[in-house]
Design a protein around this motif. Sequence first.
Motif, mmCIF file in Angstrom:
data_model
loop_
_atom_site.group_PDB
_atom_site.id
_atom_site.type_symbol
_atom_site.label_atom_id
_atom_site.label_comp_id
_atom_site.label_asym_id
_atom_site.label_seq_id
_atom_site.Cartn_x
_atom_site.Cartn_y
_atom_site.Cartn_z
ATOM 1 N N LEU A 91 -5.028 6.701 0.416
ATOM 2 C CA LEU A 91 -3.806 5.032 0.768
ATOM 3 C C LEU A 91 -3.283 6.046 1.952
ATOM 4 N N ALA A 92 -3.381 7.656 2.161
ATOM 5 C CA ALA A 92 -2.903 7.846 3.017
ATOM 6 C C ALA A 92 -3.759 7.538 4.205
ATOM 7 N N ALA A 113 1.330 -1.436 -0.123
ATOM 8 C CA ALA A 113 0.063 -0.004 -0.104
ATOM 9 C C ALA A 113 0.927 1.490 -0.152
ATOM 10 N N ALA A 114 1.904 1.525 1.253
ATOM 11 C CA ALA A 114 2.632 1.873 0.621
ATOM 12 C C ALA A 114 3.610 2.637 -0.741
ATOM 13 N N LEU A 162 -0.329 14.374 7.043
ATOM 14 C CA LEU A 162 -0.025 14.687 8.458
ATOM 15 C C LEU A 162 -0.407 14.318 9.325
ATOM 16 N N THR A 163 -1.506 14.067 9.206
ATOM 17 C CA THR A 163 -2.885 13.605 10.278
ATOM 18 C C THR A 163 -2.371 11.278 10.071
ATOM 19 N N ALA A 164 -1.797 11.163 8.829
ATOM 20 C CA ALA A 164 -1.393 9.526 8.758
ATOM 21 C C ALA A 164 -0.171 9.477 9.245
ATOM 22 N N ALA A 194 6.621 6.266 3.276
ATOM 23 C CA ALA A 194 5.534 6.841 2.447
ATOM 24 C C ALA A 194 5.214 8.239 2.573
ATOM 25 N N LEU A 195 4.693 7.785 3.676
ATOM 26 C CA LEU A 195 3.868 9.257 3.722
ATOM 27 C C LEU A 195 4.334 9.937 4.047
#
Length: 219
Positions: A141-142, A125-126, A175-177, A156-157
């Motif tokens: 995705l994030a 997923a990343a 940023l939330t993720a 990745a995030l």
Amino acid sequence: WAALALAQLERACAEAGEPESLEAASALRSAFVEAGAPDAISACAVALGIARDREASTALRARLESGAAPRARGYVALALGMVGDGGSVARLRKLVDASTAQAELLDPALTALVLLGDDGAIVHAADLLEDSASATSRTALATALGRLGDARALTALVRYFDQRAFGAAERATALTAIGACCDRALLRWNAPLAGIANTQGEPSALTDRLRVNGVLDLE
């Protein structure tokens, strides 16, 4: 609600070492197969997952491949993970690949893969996040990776957040993720409020299904 309540009773009996009720399991499976409305399909699927009914795997797989509403299919995918149907890993991976722009399918399918012990699901997923050319897919995705909180998604995030060309809204999602992945708590910050909420008279400030801006709706 009746299906969910029955499933909770079955789960409690199993955890207490008491014999399972064949009648209850059969009733839950029948309710799921006969359900037609998306909400009913979703509730019965989750009920089967709570009860950990492995014998429901065939019916769940069939419903996943059906033309049911995406949100309902998402709960069916999640249920496959909850019941521990390892034979569904391949189809769930395909669902993740095909649903990167549909959060209501992507999120539960990815969660199901993690529940089934698919070690490559997070990394895959990343990779999809880094390769995606779609803002909708990147956001979905994030968000899904943030919900799962796996540190393997952080690289990745962070790269996603560093892409200033994506705009403030997308970078805020990243940023939330990142914060969710680094959070020490197992549950979201607003989870305790859900446990004390009066579901029969909840104010819109607590949850708002239309505007999705209540306290319980926030990430």
